[in-house]
Design an enzyme around this catalytic site. Structure first.
Site, PDB file in Angstrom:
ATOM      1  N   HIS A  29       6.950  -7.175  -2.023  1.00 52.75           N
ATOM      2  CA  HIS A  29       7.016  -6.581  -0.914  1.00 52.75           C
ATOM      3  C   HIS A  29       7.898  -7.336   0.310  1.00 52.75           C
ATOM      4  CE1 HIS A  29       3.788  -4.374  -2.157  1.00 52.75           C
ATOM      5  NE2 HIS A  29       2.811  -5.234  -2.231  1.00 52.75           N
ATOM      6  N   LYS A  39       0.721  -1.319   0.143  1.00 51.58           N
ATOM      7  CA  LYS A  39       0.011  -0.153  -0.050  1.00 51.58           C
ATOM      8  C   LYS A  39       0.954   1.371  -0.053  1.00 51.58           C
ATOM      9  CE  LYS A  39      -3.385  -0.663  -0.616  1.00 51.58           C
ATOM     10  NZ  LYS A  39      -3.862  -0.962  -1.998  1.00 51.58           N
ATOM     11  N   SER A  58      -4.720   2.799   4.334  1.00 54.20           N
ATOM     12  CA  SER A  58      -5.157   2.290   3.005  1.00 54.20           C
ATOM     13  C   SER A  58      -5.212   0.790   3.198  1.00 54.20           C
ATOM     14  CB  SER A  58      -3.954   2.643   2.019  1.00 54.20           C
ATOM     15  OG  SER A  58      -4.099   1.949   0.813  1.00 54.20           O
TER      16      SER A  58
END
Length: 285
Positions: free
Chosen positions: A97, A42, A127
């Protein structure tokens, strides 16, 4: 709803992730000609992928409109993405990630180029709450208050934002590592695209740069079915994924209480001390 897949104390999404793949990814051979997009979830990942893909095609939107974003830049830690990267000859464009210590070790002795984006973690938190909470990929929080506590303690997908960011920022002086800030990307997207072009040694004519700007805009990406995740089968994710929600900065002010903001500031100062003043330009925003 899926629970987390835990690996070495780090929670990963329960769907599409296997510990065996995460272990195998650590041994993946990164080559000098590869390009890696890495973020904490995010933080503007898909926006950056879209920009890089458009730069690769000199602004021509045909590729980004015809091939799903997760095929254009596969995620090395996912079952599907790892197979795609293994099956495809390089050079590779890949996304991840993964925390620093779990990323393919071959990268650290390579000349492969990595672009790392950081975003105000308060916005990342908000988010993430709306994104993960509207999917069945992870354990869903019952409220923002619950998710706030999980986030501060690192009990969210991919673990602690603070640990992830501290570790990757240790690379920021490397020639093959480009650090971008989400807030700067929003403030001056043209300048961001120029920086990425310089880093990737790609030359765009002014009209080509205009095309990259146009087709990587929030509205263009929101309307692009190959980018907005709307083509994912409902039997895989029944509730769908709301990938393109707002794409703004400072939305945390609409959701965090004064007490939460103060608690976050305290945690941030404790956990992110030692970095140069001004590195985190959002600290007062």
């Amino acid at each position: 709803m899926s629970d987390y897949s835990w690996f070495e104390g780090i929670p990963f999404p329960g769907l599409g992730f296997k510990t065996k793949i995460i272990e195998e990814a650590h041994k993946f051979l990164i080559r000098d000609e590869d390009t890696i997009i890495l973020t904490y979830p995010k933080s503007g990942t898909n926006w950056l992928i879209e920009i890089v893909c458009l730069i690769e095609k000199k602004g021509n939107p045909e590729w980004v409109k015809s091939v799903p974003i997760w095929e254009r830049s596969p995620w090395i830690e996912t079952e599907i993405g790892y197979k795609m990267l293994n099956d495809k000859e390089g050079p590779h464009l890949m996304s991840s990630h993964l925390p620093f210590h779990r990323f393919p070790k071959s990268f650290f002795s390579s000349k492969a180029k990595m672009i790392y984006v950081i975003r105000n973690p308060r916005d990342v938190l908000v988010s993430g709450y709306f994104f993960w909470g509207n999917s069945n990929l992870v354990k869903n929080p019952d409220s923002l208050t619950t998710y706030f506590e999980w986030f501060l303690n690192g009990n969210v997908a991919y673990g602690s934002w603070f640990e992830h960011t501290r570790a990757w920022l240790s690379m920021r002086e490397r020639e093959n590592f480009l650090l971008l800030k989400y807030e700067d990307m929003k403030k001056d997207p043209r300048r961001t695209i120029e920086k990425i072009c310089d880093f990737l040694e790609k030359k765009l004519e002014p009209d080509e740069l205009d095309m990259v700007l146009k087709y990587s805009s929030f509205q263009a990406m929101k309307e692009n079915n190959m980018t907005n995740f709307s083509i994912i089968n409902s039997d895989v994710i029944p509730s769908g994924l709301k990938l393109m929600r707002k794409g703004t900065t400072g939305d945390w002010k609409n959701h965090l209480t004064v007490a939460q903001a103060e608690a976050f500031d305290k945690a941030f100062q404790e956990k992110m001390s030692g970095f140069p003043p001004g590195l985190f330009s959002w600290e007062t925003s």
